[in-house]
Motif scaffolding. Structure first.
Motif, short mmCIF file in Angstrom:
data_model
loop_
_atom_site.label_atom_id
_atom_site.label_comp_id
_atom_site.label_asym_id
_atom_site.label_seq_id
_atom_site.Cartn_x
_atom_site.Cartn_y
_atom_site.Cartn_z
N ALA A 231 22.90 16.61 -19.99
CA ALA A 231 23.66 17.54 -19.64
C ALA A 231 25.05 17.36 -19.11
O ALA A 231 26.09 17.90 -19.33
N VAL A 232 24.77 16.65 -17.84
CA VAL A 232 26.18 16.58 -16.99
C VAL A 232 27.12 15.68 -17.96
O VAL A 232 28.33 15.98 -17.85
N LEU B 270 27.23 15.42 -21.28
CA LEU B 270 27.68 16.23 -22.29
C LEU B 270 28.91 17.19 -21.86
O LEU B 270 30.01 17.28 -22.52
N ILE B 271 28.62 17.74 -20.74
CA ILE B 271 29.74 18.72 -20.44
C ILE B 271 31.10 18.03 -19.82
O ILE B 271 31.93 18.61 -20.02
N PHE C 38 32.93 16.93 -22.83
CA PHE C 38 33.85 18.22 -23.59
C PHE C 38 34.85 18.64 -22.73
O PHE C 38 35.92 18.74 -23.25
N LEU C 39 34.77 18.56 -21.38
CA LEU C 39 35.82 18.97 -20.22
C LEU C 39 36.93 17.74 -20.45
O LEU C 39 38.16 18.34 -20.48
N THR D 188 36.22 14.69 -27.87
CA THR D 188 34.88 15.53 -27.69
C THR D 188 33.63 15.03 -28.38
O THR D 188 32.59 15.36 -28.30
N ASN E 177 27.44 16.71 -29.68
CA ASN E 177 28.78 16.55 -29.50
C ASN E 177 29.27 15.68 -30.99
O ASN E 177 30.28 15.56 -31.20
N LEU F 229 31.50 21.76 -30.92
CA LEU F 229 32.20 21.57 -29.62
C LEU F 229 33.76 21.60 -29.98
O LEU F 229 34.51 22.21 -28.81
N THR G 270 33.64 11.69 -17.27
CA THR G 270 32.47 11.13 -17.33
C THR G 270 32.01 10.32 -16.49
O THR G 270 30.80 10.13 -16.10
#
Length: 325
Positions: free
Chosen positions: A75-76, A78-79, A82-83, A114, A143, A148, A236
């Motif tokens: 989760a960390v 992936l977010i 994306f950012l 992404t 992703n 996304l 990341t």
């Protein structure tokens, strides 16, 4: 002849090689592609069908029941991934607009950054990580496709979407997720389809490219590939170290552009026709970025592992102590 093995030696080869072959055929034998019937459907106009089939197969491999440490790491990362694409895209769009700067458009940036190469990540984690790092791919797989990127472009204000078209673009992925989680046999059955559909999809996309634009896209794509590694790493690796309290090698291992990302500009154009004029240049640039990031990512990951540590080095150190003991 070892044709397949030779292609697989090229980073993202199953996507990149057919893409360029399609462009060559379109230049030299365009009449072949217009024979009609199954020939045209398979080698020219079938991109949307192959994209849908590929997304369904990808979705079937996304496990939603994983919990605990793999879920947290996935989760960390992936977010953060994306950012890494979304934030620079917002800034670029605010300053330069959809046309971008120096040939790099917000569409290229978000499509390339992404999406991460899941095979590269798993391979690197097999060498450097542990079972929790490998399990994180169940979330990172989200992703691997257009969802996304579509979401990010809409939120960034680069384009407005017909939500019906957006939904239509991701339904195959959703169906795959549902089927794969309902029945593990279906998940196993659909897994080979991820790789099987890629060459057909890539060839169809290639037939829509102009070779001159591919040369231009190659130069822009090199810059884009370097940007992917730099931008992804900032987000990341930082998230891996500060939030997960890990050495950072896993964050470095997703500093890639997925082979599937080559198809993302075409998918976006279906949901947002006002960006259709950018598809050709974006596809060529992203294809080049796939290769560039596949070369740079293992180097960065290895450097992070050696400098800050990783389970592999820890296991080797323990083994050496046992031998000395």
């Amino acid at each position: 002849m070892k044709i397949l093995k030779t292609i697989q030696k090229v980073p993202g080869g199953l996507m990149v090689v057919p893409l360029f072959l399609g462009a060559i055929v379109n230049l030299v034998f365009p009449q072949f592609l217009d024979l009609g019937g199954m020939t045209t459907a398979t080698f020219k106009s079938g991109a949307s069908a192959f994209i849908g089939a590929s997304l369904m197969c990808v979705g079937s491999q996304i496990t939603v029941t994983r919990v605990g440490e793999p879920l947290k790491r996935g989760a960390v990362l992936l977010i953060a991934k994306f950012l890494a694409g979304f934030v620079p895209t917002v800034i670029a769009n605010m300053i330069w607009g959809p046309a971008g700067v120096l040939g790099i458009t917000p569409l290229m940036l978000l499509a390339a950054v992404t999406n991460s190469n899941g095979g590269m990540y798993l391979g690197l984690m097999t060498n450097f990580g542990d079972e929790n790092d490998l399990g994180a791919q169940s979330l990172l797989g989200i992703n691997d496709g257009p969802f996304l990127t579509l979401l990010g472009l809409g939120l960034a204000g680069v384009t407005s979407f017909d939500w019906k078209s957006l939904l239509a673009s991701v339904v195959p992925l959703i169906v795959g997720i549902i089927l794969g989680n309902l029945d593990k046999d279906i998940r196993k059955f659909l897994q080979p389809g991820i790789m099987f559909t890629l060459p057909f999809l890539a060839f169809c996309l290639g037939t829509g490219l102009n070779l001159r634009n591919i040369v231009t896209g190659g130069a822009i794509g090199i810059v884009l590939g370097v940007l992917v590694v730099v931008l992804t790493g900032i987000f990341t690796i930082t998230a891996d170290k500060l939030i997960l309290r890990r050495p950072g090698y896993a964050g470095a291992a997703i500093c890639t552009t997925a082979g599937n990302a080559v198809a993302v500009p075409a998918i976006i154009a279906e949901a947002s026709p006002n960006l259709a004029y950018q598809v050709e240049s974006a596809t060529a640039a992203v294809a080049t970025a796939v290769i560039v990031t596949a070369i740079l990512c293992p180097i960065v990951t290895s450097l992070m592992a050696k400098k800050f540590g990783c389970p592999k080095l820890e296991r080797e150190a323990l083994a050496n102590q046992d031998v000395k003991g």
